[in-house]
Structure formats: C-alpha cells, structure tokens
Design an enzyme around this catalytic site. Structure first.
Site, PDB file in Angstrom:
ATOM      1  N   HIS A 165       0.814  -1.235   0.000  1.00  0.00           N
ATOM      2  CA  HIS A 165       0.000   0.000   0.000  1.00  0.00           C
ATOM      3  C   HIS A 165       0.841   1.275   0.000  1.00  0.00           C
ATOM      4  CE1 HIS A 165      -3.451   2.469   0.338  1.00  0.00           C
ATOM      5  NE2 HIS A 165      -4.185   1.723   1.149  1.00  0.00           N
ATOM      6  N   ASP A 380     -10.818  -3.479 -17.807  1.00  0.00           N
ATOM      7  CA  ASP A 380     -11.159  -4.434 -18.877  1.00  0.00           C
ATOM      8  C   ASP A 380      -9.880  -4.960 -19.532  1.00  0.00           C
ATOM      9  OD1 ASP A 380     -12.041  -5.737 -21.145  1.00  0.00           O
ATOM     10  OD2 ASP A 380     -13.090  -4.001 -22.006  1.00  0.00           O
TER      11      ASP A 380
END
Length: 461
Positions: A165, A380
């Site tokens: 992170h 996508d």
C-alpha cells in the site's frame, strides 16, 4: 441459503514467477512521499476481479494475455518492478531493480456461477485465489505486487492481486490496472501516462504542523478494546436506494441533502459503537479516507499514482454517539471531511517527518474507505468489465477489523447500491444487525424489513 457459504474448490497453481518489464528500464532510487511511507500504509492490500466468459475473446488465454500486458505496463510503471529499501529516519525508497512483480498462473475446478448471484466479500477460498507465496509479503525487499490469474471451468477467470500500500492508493492502483487492460486490448501505451512526482506530498523545509491531526493522537488501549481476532465474523451489508432513503428520512430536513458517503458513515459508526459498547465516557473515532487530489491548487496532476489521501477523524464519547440521534454523528463526519485542504496535507506530511511516521490511532477507531468511484468495475483486459471488482475483504490493514470499504454493487434483483463488508466479534455483530434494522425500519417502514434477506447477505469467516 447463500451457496458461497459452503462452496469449496481446488485450485491448481503453477510455481510463482517474476514478470520483469518487457524492455530495459532505468536502475535508480526513487523516494516515496512523506504521505506514502507512514506506518499505517506499510501493509499489503488485497483486490479481486471476477470476469465472465466472453465469446468475443474465444481462443485467447487470459493468463497469457495478462502476463504479456503486465510486462509491457511495467516499462511505464517500472518502480513497481523494484523493491523497497529503508533509509535513515525510516524513509522509504524504491530501488528500481527491474526484478519484476510476482505472478501465479492457476486453474480452479469451479465456474463463476457457483459463486452465486451475489458476488461480494467474503469470498470462499480467497487464500487459494490469492496465494500467499512464502516470504513474499514483507514491506521491504519483497515484490511490490503479487498477481494471480485463475482460469475457471466456465471460460471466465479471476484476477486477484496484493499491493504494497505504500506504493499507491485505490486510484493509483486502478490507474495501473487500467494501463494493463489497455495494453492487453492492443494499445501501444497507456492513455494516462504515469507521473511519479512524489515530492508534491513531501514535508516542507523546515517541517511545521499547522493543522490539528487527532487521527495520530497517542491513545493508550487501557481497556483492551482492540477487537480479538479469534472471534471475528465477517458480513457484507447491501445498501440500495430504499435503504439509503430510509436512513436519510431519519434526519432533520436541513441535513437530508448530505452525501451518501456522509450518511452511511454516520449510520455505521453509530451502529458499530453501540454494538461494541465501550464505556460511555470513552472516546470513539471514525476515520474517513478523503482523496486530496482535487483539494490542491493546482490539483495533483492526472497520472499521479501515489497515496494522496488523508484520514481526517471525528471524535465523540461513546455515550453521546449512542444516545444522540443520527444527525449528531452526521455533523461530526461532515466537519471531519471538510478539514482536508492543501494546507492540511502539507501539515500532515510535516507531522510524519517530525514524529517518525506514526500509525493512525486504532484504539476505539473505525475507518471507512469509499471505493465506489475508484474504477475497479471498469478494468477491462479484453473480456469486458468485471462481474465484481474491488477489495477482496473488509477489515484489512495493520490492525484487522478496523476498516470497511464502500464497494459499488448490483444485487441479484439488478438494483445498484453499495455493499459494505464489516468485521466484528460474533456477539457484537448480532447487536449491530439489530441496530441497523431498527434505523431502516423507523425510516422505511415494513417495506424495508420485508427485504431483510436482501439487505443482510451474510457469511461467517
């Protein structure tokens, strides 16, 4: 009954490999910002994306397509292929070694349909879909990303990843994943070029704290109030238009124009506090993750993929929060959110340097992160948008059980809403559910209580 409660399956994994950038990249040292390297971000965060079979991608292997696209994306995002080192005063720096990110190819003997209509955390066999490669999960000297692509029997696949992170927030990670997606679909370069520019969120010289940052107060855990991990129940709660309207209707008219985030945060904070029942005079906190990119003048540039958020905090005694109507919590949350300005971010970076990069306060704290606009649902790779995209579970972080995410979700009736995974001890979870039901029933009448099963889609860990 929720079929995912009992769903078990086998995953056959190949040996982990390192994917290096497709072309040579600079060997250099790049400093993280003073927001990136705070203690509360020094952990690995899991994300998962489920993709359906797509007839137009017939004959393509998602593992090969994504592996190839990652190598190409790492040419642009080459710091991800490096390793973190720690310098004096705990300063983190990426050594851009070009070693690569860790990648696992896998196959599961299960179809997407077997996960059920409601794809949401907690996911069955998550540790199989995102395998914790031994010695890979450290913050220093370890791969900064671990990615597993698991083919499903139906022709769909699951991409799960784990991110260090300190490198990126949700917006930054989605930017990288979208770049991989564009390259997988045949682009030569990402639409948004990555920008490092971590100096934009560095401390001033000399550092000076000019704002109040109660989120980093040193609060001793005198009553042992950190949640015990051995008794945790993990449930997800769905909030559609009806639920949000019911909660909103319990507010006085002048506050009903508040945002959904503010409304939901106030409601969950209050319900959770009642559920864990601290002493009435003890302070409880809600930390709201606020993206500061647009609060700078000029804004942080598009393409910046570092951490650019703050944890502004609202504080109340447990008694006041539990006894007062919901609008008491709401006004505290709104004020905390409004605190985040450019000066606040500069002051925060300065505090990190002055105080040695402390962890945010976790004692009697609850942290919420809204990822409804992060864009996980639009990543996508050539198979269309995911059936689910976003955090793999709630309660992640250095102190499990403290954090919840707001995740965009379409339920099995086709209703759009927000799903919120929550971790609590079993007895506290029962109280939480009752509190939430009473707010929904008061605001929405019996129509809401009739849909209880839709609202409380629950699974045990």
């Amino acid at each position: 009954m929720d079929s995912t409660k009992t769903l078990t399956f086998k995953v056959a994994r190949k040996n982990p490999e390192l994917i290096a950038p497709a072309k040579p990249t600079p060997h250099e040292f790049k400093l993280l910002s003073d927001i990136d390297d705070q203690e509360g971000l020094r952990f690995q965060i899991p994300v998962i994306q489920f993709y359906r079979r797509n007839p137009s991608a017939e004959g393509k292997d998602p593992v090969e397509v994504i592996r190839d696209a990652i190598a190409k994306a790492l040419v642009f995002y080459y710091p991800f292929a490096g390793r973190l080192r720690e310098r004096a005063a705990r300063k983190l720096v990426v050594e851009c070694t070009g070693e690569g990110v860790m990648f696992i190819e896998a196959d599961a003997d299960v179809t997407l349909q077997q996960f059920g209509d409601a794809l949401q955390p907690p996911f069955p066999c998550l540790e199989e879909l995102l395998f914790d490669v031994p010695a890979s999960a450290g913050v220093l000297d370890c791969p900064l990303l671990l990615i597993q692509v698991t083919r499903l029997k139906c022709g769909g696949f699951i991409l799960a990843l784990r991110l260090n992170h300190t490198m990126s927030d949700a917006a930054g990670l989605v930017q990288f994943m979208s770049a991989v997606g564009e390259l997988a679909r045949g682009a030569e370069a990402p639409t948004i070029p990555p920008i490092w520019d971590r100096h934009l969120l560095n401390a001033r010289n000399p550092p000076r704290v000019t704002c109040t940052h109660h989120e980093y107060d040193d609060v001793p855990d005198t009553k042992g109030t950190l949640i015990p991990l051995d008794d945790m129940v993990h449930r997800s709660f769905f909030f559609g238009t009806a639920e949000i309207s019911a909660i909103r209707s319990s507010l006085p008219p002048h506050l009903r124009g508040c945002s959904t985030f503010e409304l939901l945060t106030a409601c969950l904070w209050r319900c959770r506090t009642i559920a864990i029942s601290p002493e009435p005079n003890e302070e409880v906190r809600i930390l709201c993750i606020v993206n500061s990119r647009r609060r700078f003048n000029p804004p942080i540039p598009e393409g910046y993929y570092g951490n650019a958020f703050a944890f502004p905090v609202a504080i109340s005694t447990a008694g006041d929060l539990s006894k007062n109507p919901l609008h008491y919590a709401l006004e505290l949350v709104r004020k905390a959110k409004a605190d985040v300005t450019e000066e606040y971010m500069k002051s925060l970076a300065d505090l990190m340097v002055i105080r040695g990069r402390p962890h945010f306060t976790v004692v009697r704290s609850y942290l919420v992160s809204d990822v409804t606009h992060a864009g996980f649902g639009q990543v996508d790779f050539g198979w269309g948008n995911p059936a689910y995209g976003g955090p793999a579970k709630g309660g992640v972080g250095a102190i499990p059980g403290v954090a919840s995410f707001y995740i965009p979700f379409k339920n099995n009736k086709g209703e759009n809403g927000i799903v919120v995974p929550i971790c609590l001890p079993a007895d506290a979870m029962e109280v939480f559910v009752k509190e939430l039901e009473s707010i929904l029933k008061t605001g929405g009448g019996d129509a809401i209580s009739d849909r209880k099963t839709a609202v409380f889609i629950a699974s045990a860990l």
